[in-house]
Enzyme design. Structure first.
Site, PDB file in Angstrom:
ATOM      1  CD  GLU A   1      54.630  57.677 -34.127  1.00 50.73           C
ATOM      2  OE1 GLU A   1      54.263  57.756 -35.047  1.00 50.73           O
ATOM      3  OE2 GLU A   1      53.905  59.118 -33.955  1.00 50.73           O
TER       4      GLU A   1
HETATM    5  N1  CAA Z   1      47.562  49.103 -42.531  1.00 47.89           N
HETATM    6  C1  CAA Z   1      45.697  48.176 -42.671  1.00 47.89           C
HETATM    7  N2  CAA Z   1      45.293  47.054 -41.462  1.00 47.89           N
HETATM    8  C2  CAA Z   1      46.218  46.870 -41.286  1.00 47.89           C
HETATM    9  C3  CAA Z   1      47.570  47.278 -40.156  1.00 47.89           C
HETATM   10  C4  CAA Z   1      47.613  47.918 -41.302  1.00 47.89           C
HETATM   11  N3  CAA Z   1      49.578  48.333 -41.262  1.00 47.89           N
HETATM   12  N4  CAA Z   1      47.829  46.449 -39.241  1.00 47.89           N
HETATM   13  C5  CAA Z   1      46.532  45.718 -39.055  1.00 47.89           C
HETATM   14  N5  CAA Z   1      45.548  46.142 -40.080  1.00 47.89           N
HETATM   15  C6  CAA Z   1      44.376  45.636 -40.029  1.00 47.89           C
HETATM   16  C7  CAA Z   1      45.197  43.597 -39.978  1.00 47.89           C
HETATM   17  O1  CAA Z   1      44.710  43.160 -41.606  1.00 47.89           O
HETATM   18  C8  CAA Z   1      43.132  43.105 -39.103  1.00 47.89           C
HETATM   19  O2  CAA Z   1      42.495  43.279 -40.143  1.00 47.89           O
HETATM   20  P1  CAA Z   1      41.197  41.843 -40.238  1.00 47.89           P
HETATM   21  O3  CAA Z   1      40.938  41.476 -39.399  1.00 47.89           O
HETATM   22  O4  CAA Z   1      40.354  42.313 -41.096  1.00 47.89           O
HETATM   23  O5  CAA Z   1      42.229  41.244 -41.863  1.00 47.89           O
HETATM   24  C9  CAA Z   1      43.300  43.964 -38.294  1.00 47.89           C
HETATM   25  O6  CAA Z   1      43.791  45.152 -38.829  1.00 47.89           O
HETATM   26  C10 CAA Z   1      44.147  43.170 -36.919  1.00 47.89           C
HETATM   27  O7  CAA Z   1      45.768  42.902 -37.513  1.00 47.89           O
HETATM   28  P2  CAA Z   1      46.398  42.202 -36.422  1.00 47.89           P
HETATM   29  O8  CAA Z   1      45.768  40.418 -36.214  1.00 47.89           O
HETATM   30  O9  CAA Z   1      48.038  42.396 -36.691  1.00 47.89           O
HETATM   31  O10 CAA Z   1      46.146  42.787 -34.937  1.00 47.89           O
HETATM   32  P3  CAA Z   1      46.860  42.540 -33.501  1.00 47.89           P
HETATM   33  O11 CAA Z   1      45.936  42.773 -32.202  1.00 47.89           O
HETATM   34  O12 CAA Z   1      47.649  41.471 -34.014  1.00 47.89           O
HETATM   35  O13 CAA Z   1      47.791  43.857 -33.414  1.00 47.89           O
HETATM   36  C11 CAA Z   1      49.662  44.843 -33.731  1.00 47.89           C
HETATM   37  C12 CAA Z   1      49.252  44.060 -34.357  1.00 47.89           C
HETATM   38  C13 CAA Z   1      50.883  45.332 -34.761  1.00 47.89           C
HETATM   39  C14 CAA Z   1      50.704  44.564 -32.991  1.00 47.89           C
HETATM   40  C15 CAA Z   1      49.688  46.642 -33.903  1.00 47.89           C
HETATM   41  O14 CAA Z   1      48.546  46.182 -31.990  1.00 47.89           O
HETATM   42  C16 CAA Z   1      50.211  47.746 -33.429  1.00 47.89           C
HETATM   43  O15 CAA Z   1      50.864  48.478 -34.131  1.00 47.89           O
HETATM   44  N6  CAA Z   1      50.804  47.658 -31.895  1.00 47.89           N
HETATM   45  C17 CAA Z   1      51.526  49.073 -30.894  1.00 47.89           C
HETATM   46  C18 CAA Z   1      50.419  49.702 -30.904  1.00 47.89           C
HETATM   47  C19 CAA Z   1      51.079  51.462 -31.029  1.00 47.89           C
HETATM   48  O16 CAA Z   1      51.932  51.335 -32.183  1.00 47.89           O
HETATM   49  N7  CAA Z   1      51.159  52.596 -30.724  1.00 47.89           N
HETATM   50  C20 CAA Z   1      51.368  53.250 -29.799  1.00 47.89           C
HETATM   51  C21 CAA Z   1      50.429  54.235 -29.688  1.00 47.89           C
HETATM   52  S1  CAA Z   1      51.238  56.071 -30.520  1.00 47.89           S
HETATM   53  C22 CAA Z   1      51.702  56.751 -30.053  1.00 47.89           C
HETATM   54  O17 CAA Z   1      52.849  56.638 -29.662  1.00 47.89           O
HETATM   55  C23 CAA Z   1      51.987  58.602 -29.755  1.00 47.89           C
HETATM   56  C24 CAA Z   1      52.075  59.680 -29.545  1.00 47.89           C
HETATM   57  O18 CAA Z   1      52.737  59.639 -29.320  1.00 47.89           O
HETATM   58  C25 CAA Z   1      53.760  59.805 -30.682  1.00 47.89           C
END
Ligand code: CAA
Length: 394
Positions: A363
């Site tokens: 996550e």
């Molecule tokens: N809420 C709403 N919108 C959001 C947001 C949030 N929390 N975070 C980002 N966004 C939006 C941004 O505003 C942006 O939108 P706009 O262009 O319209 O402004 C868009 O999403 C893209 O955001 P970023 O530019 O920040 O995206 P990025 O490519 O730089 O990535 C990141 C950001 C935080 C690294 C993201 O890719 C991330 O969280 N990566 C990790 C993924 C993850 O947690 N994976 C876990 C897998 S699930 C799992 O593990 C489950 C399980 O089985 C236990």
């Protein structure tokens, strides 16, 4: 400011503790060794209302707050983290996302069964080449008019083999970047859904983690969640809440290891007195207790902000990064307190040390949490003072 739980929250905490200690503890070592999914125990957790804790009773859920969910996660995670991750994914990533963003028809068809634990859900975002970089989705869903054609591979999917419903994130238009990503509800018995072998893992070994292949799976149009292009934001918003659940899991792991260390140190004697009376051990316990208390405050604060409908994204990330690092650090210390006994499976504490590691990875890794926290604080979205939710621009 009050640091007091309600009667209802205390009752949930007590019920979860009793269930974990009386029904999960026995057999947990064997399930971990043999990688056996706790099917019967998860069924009971559904009956107790733990699989859809925050879902409205209208859709079969328990209608509780995030705080109650966190308290239950903490108690169950002191004992069995394969069960608590199953619970966390079903509650935070599947049920919450469906209730918040699903259509009424989707909720009636899917949420009602998921919230009671009759069915289990999985959240399918990660791919062989898209883990932290979640926008780089290779799984595609091509619009065929009345349905989407889904193709691709998802990795490390919790509940992968035991779930009836997958929420699958896929690229529908690569030219649009994250705005060309959608989320779909996929039933696992549809043609073309293939479940790969169960992963043999370091920790949470009995949780049901699989690679999933989608080969020309026909997904009806009505199974897309939200407006076209909402999938990435759906994933991010859902994960913000999910991170509170995993933070609570990490807190439970740390607190569980601490409880075992305190108990053992009072019983084990060396140089003529219980080892807890030796400063070398007593100071370890003091450091553990202090860090765990700090983690607890961050986790409860994040849950509280969510319950108060205030911005909680950074708070969730802070709770997860701190609680997971506390869990890793202090499970190692708890093993040290146990000495040689800590290194053998019979004593539970080594399992908690192995389980702790994943909380720094899934996550969103600790590095991803720091990306989100630092971006938000530079945008002036850090909340100080924290308990009235007012923004203070830095
Ligand atoms: N809420 C709403 N919108 C959001 C947001 C949030 N929390 N975070 C980002 N966004 C939006 C941004 O505003 C942006 O939108 P706009 O262009 O319209 O402004 C868009 O999403 C893209 O955001 P970023 O530019 O920040 O995206 P990025 O490519 O730089 O990535 C990141 C950001 C935080 C690294 C993201 O890719 C991330 O969280 N990566 C990790 C993924 C993850 O947690 N994976 C876990 C897998 S699930 C799992 O593990 C489950 C399980 O089985 C236990």
């Amino acid at each position: 400011m009050q640091f007091k739980l309600t009667e209802e929250q205390l009752a949930v905490q007590a019920a979860a503790r009793e269930f974990a200690q009386n029904e999960l503890k026995e057999g947990v070592i064997e399930r971990d060794t043999n990688m056996t999914f706790a099917k019967e125990q998860i069924r009971k957790m559904g009956e107790m209302g733990f699989m859809g804790m925050m879902v409205s009773p209208e859709y079969g859920g328990s209608g509780m707050d995030t705080m109650s969910y966190v308290l239950a996660m903490e108690e169950i995670s002191k004992v069995d983290n394969s069960c608590s991750v199953c619970m966390s994914v079903n509650n935070s990533l599947v049920c919450w996302g469906l209730e918040e963003f699903g259509t009424e028809a989707q909720k009636q068809k899917y949420l009602t069964k998921l919230a009671t634990g009759e069915q289990i859900g999985a959240f399918c975002l990660s791919e062989p080449e898209a883990g932290s970089d979640a926008t780089s989705q290779r799984t595609t869903a091509i619009d065929m008019g009345d349905h989407y054609l889904l193709n691709g591979t998802k990795n490390w999917i919790t509940n992968g083999g035991s779930s009836s419903v997958h929420l699958v994130i896929a690229q529908t238009d690569a030219d649009k970047g994250h705005r060309g990503i959608n989320a779909f509800i996929v039933e696992t018995d549809w043609d073309g859904v293939e479940i790969g072998a169960k992963e043999d893992k370091l920790g949470i070994r009995s949780s049901d983690t699989h690679t999933i292949m989608y080969n020309d799976v026909k997904v009806p149009k009505e199974n897309r969640i939200g407006e076209d292009g909402f999938g990435f934001k759906f994933a991010m918003k859902t994960l913000s809440g999910g991170r509170i659940g995993i933070a609570a899991q990490a807190l439970g792991i740390a607190a569980g290891a601490y409880e075992l260390a305190v108990q053992y140190s009072k019983e084990r004697e060396a140089f003529g007195k219980p080892i807890s009376r030796h400063q070398a051990i007593a100071f370890k316990l003091a450091d553990m207790a202090t860090d765990i208390e700090a983690a607890r405050l961050l986790v409860y604060r994040a849950a509280w902000l969510k319950d108060e409908h205030m911005e909680y994204t950074s708070a969730a990330c802070m709770a997860k990064v701190f609680a997971s690092e506390t869990a890793m650090k202090h499970t190692v210390e708890a093993v040290q307190v146990h000495g040689g006994y800590g290194f053998v499976k019979e004593y539970h504490v080594e399992r908690l040390m192995r389980d702790a590691k994943i909380t720094q990875i899934y996550e969103g890794t600790s590095e991803v949490q720091r990306i989100v926290i630092s971006r938000n604080l530079l945008k002036g979205q850090l909340y100080i003072p924290v308990f009235n939710g007012e923004k203070m621009t830095v």
